[in-house]
Motif scaffolding. Structure first.
Motif, short mmCIF file in Angstrom:
data_model
loop_
_atom_site.label_atom_id
_atom_site.label_comp_id
_atom_site.label_asym_id
_atom_site.label_seq_id
_atom_site.Cartn_x
_atom_site.Cartn_y
_atom_site.Cartn_z
N LEU A 109 2.83 -3.70 -6.94
CA LEU A 109 2.12 -3.63 -5.66
C LEU A 109 3.10 -3.77 -4.49
CD1 LEU A 109 -1.16 -5.59 -6.42
CD2 LEU A 109 -0.85 -3.13 -6.08
N THR A 110 4.10 -4.69 -4.67
CA THR A 110 5.10 -4.85 -3.62
C THR A 110 5.89 -3.57 -3.42
OG1 THR A 110 5.47 -6.84 -4.91
CG2 THR A 110 6.59 -6.72 -2.78
N LEU A 112 5.00 -0.51 -4.15
CA LEU A 112 4.18 0.56 -3.60
C LEU A 112 3.94 0.35 -2.11
CD1 LEU A 112 1.54 1.30 -6.37
CD2 LEU A 112 3.49 2.67 -5.67
N SER A 113 3.69 -0.90 -1.72
CA SER A 113 3.42 -1.17 -0.30
C SER A 113 4.69 -0.97 0.53
CB SER A 113 2.88 -2.58 -0.13
OG SER A 113 3.81 -3.50 -0.66
N GLY A 115 6.70 1.40 0.05
CA GLY A 115 6.94 2.82 0.17
C GLY A 115 8.14 3.32 -0.63
#
Lengths: 170, 316
Positions: A109-110, A112-113, A115
């Motif tokens: 999640l980190t 993906l957030s 980018g």
């Protein structure tokens, strides 16, 4: 459209993988694993790696899983095995793996957030994969082939019959 | 829209072809064995197809109480779906294929390897000794023969430089039919194709003289019918792929449309499959496996090596 297809395939993959873990009937679990592999092949195809997708189906779903099913059929697993599996799936045995998975999920999640990575829309052809494999990664290919050769010789040695005279001539 | 029409046409044609093949096989076997075969119902006995279909649709469809019900029902559908899917990449005529996939050949290999699940799961779910023996044989046979089925095609891929089925057909316009330059590959693929579709002489998964009916011992009614249709679709698929890869696909003299040449060549191979059934006896199971690993695999590897060396030599 592609995004929708991606989410459908991804959802199928996740559900199938979860079912693979939780099924107590080994044959059913294996079938869900096959479904999971197939949906991952679809995802590979969508993100521009058709060769990887095809190989996923041919090698993993088509050959390796067939051998798994082959072994399961030989084992003749019945009711006792199912009970044992159910016992192994006790709540206590979930904690460790679930914790590790949660760490991985947080990491993903980190990423993906932030980018990093993200959606790549390049098309990797069979030729490029071949050139890469037999160019910069030649050593890895050679190592893998040696490993396979060792496995082949080992299997041949184990399967060899020492006293051939006892069997009728074929 | 055009694709939708094409898909519908191909589906209808293939399913009726599969039904028609049962009649064709029985007639041809009859002729080759010096008897008549079914010739009573309708013109030339063609009504037999309809009679057979009515019979198989109205038969009792029984699921044994000891079977693994879900898998038992799922198994016969897999082979039909996989075989029909594989037809998507077959080019029937110039620019006439459902999907002109760049990895068409690999897609065909993938589908034919997935079809193996049908026989294995059918035998496993039946919970019957003979069925299990049959599906064990099927699993070992298909996995082994798949290996050099893929390898035998790589010579064609090397000469063409593409996995695309249409490109392979077009390449044969310049190079001539690949059956001449890739004769060994053709023979290996033919043998592997027979083994993959469990046709005689390689129908050991259902060898009725030793294991009753093998993997479909417990199947009846339309579920058995699906296995049957799957087998005939497999024969048609292998014939179509042989035509495409080795016999120039839809290429042929101008006076007939390309589709005609494709169908004619495919039909000849289907008849050849039937002739094999009439002419060749079954080998023993260990002979089959030995033949695969000790003869076919080295031959296909050598073929690949020599083809690659010649291609390199010509390029440099």
């Amino acid at each position: 459209m592609t995004v929708l297809l991606f989410y459908v395939a991804a959802a199928v993959a996740i559900v199938a993988t979860l079912l693979t873990i939780t099924r107590t009937n080994i044959a059913h679990a294996l079938l869900y694993l096959v479904v999971s592999l197939l949906s991952i092949a679809v995802i590979f195809y969508m993100i521009g790696a058709p060769l990887a997708g095809a190989l996923e189906v041919i090698v993993y779903a088509g050959a390796i899983m067939v051998l798994f099913v082959f072994v399961i059929m030989m084992l003749n697993a019945g009711k006792p095995t199912e009970d044992q599996e159910r016992a192994w799936l006790a709540n206590t045995s979930w904690r460790g793996p679930a914790l590790l998975c949660a760490i991985l999920l947080a990491e993903m999640l980190t990423l993906l957030s932030g980018g990093i990575g993200g959606h790549v829309s390049t098309h990797v052809s069979a030729k490029e994969v071949g050139i890469l494999l037999y160019g910069p990664y030649l050593l890895a290919v050679e190592l893998a082939s040696m490993l396979l050769l060792a496995g082949l010789i080992g299997a041949y040695h184990l399967g060899r019959e020492d006293n051939v005279e006892e069997r009728p001539k074929s | 829209m055009n694709t939708a029409i094409l898909i519908a046409t191909v589906l209808i044609c293939l399913l009726s072809l599969a039904a028609l093949l049962i009649w064709l096989e029985r007639r041809l076997l009859g002729i080759w064995q010096d008897r008549l075969g079914p010739n009573r119902v309708g013109f030339l006995g063609l009504g037999q197809v309809v009679a057979d279909m009515i019979k198989i649709f109205t038969k009792e469809d029984w699921i044994p109480p000891f079977a693994d019900k879900g898998i038992f029902i799922l198994a016969p559908t897999i082979v039909v779906i996989a075989m029909l899917m594989a037809f998507a990449v077959v080019p029937f005529a110039p620019d006439t294929s459902i999907s002109n996939l760049n990895i068409g050949l690999l897609f065909f290999l993938a589908m034919s390897s997935l079809a193996a699940y049908s026989v294995m799961l059918g035998g496993y779910a039946s919970n019957n000794k003979y069925a299990l023996l049959g599906s064990l044989r099927a699993a070992a046979q298909t996995v082994s023969y798949e290996v050099f089925m893929g390898l035998s095609l790589m010579g064609v891929v090397l000469l063409t430089g593409s996995f695309n089925m249409s490109d392979i057909v077009l390449a044969q316009k310049e190079h001539g039919w690949f059956v001449f330059s890739q004769f060994v590959g053709f023979i290996v693929f033919l043998v592997a194709g027979i083994a993959e579709s469990h046709r005689l002489p390689f129908d050991l998964p259902e060898a009725e003289h030793e294991i009753v009916a093998g993997f479909h011992t417990e199947y009846s009614g339309m579920k058995f019918g699906l296995f049957f249709i799957g087998e005939y679709l497999g024969v048609a698929l292998i014939s179509a792929v042989i035509t495409t890869l080795f016999f120039g696909g839809w290429l042929g003299p101008e006076f007939m449309p390309p589709l005609f040449w494709f169908c004619l060549k495919t039909f000849i191979f289907i008849c050849f499959f039937v002739l094999l059934r009439a002419a060749v006896p079954r080998p023993r199971y260990d002979q089959l496996m030995m033949f695969g690993w000790k003869v076919m695999l080295p031959i296909s590897l050598l073929n690949l090596l020599i083809t690659a060396a010649l291609t390199l030599a010509r390029a440099s």
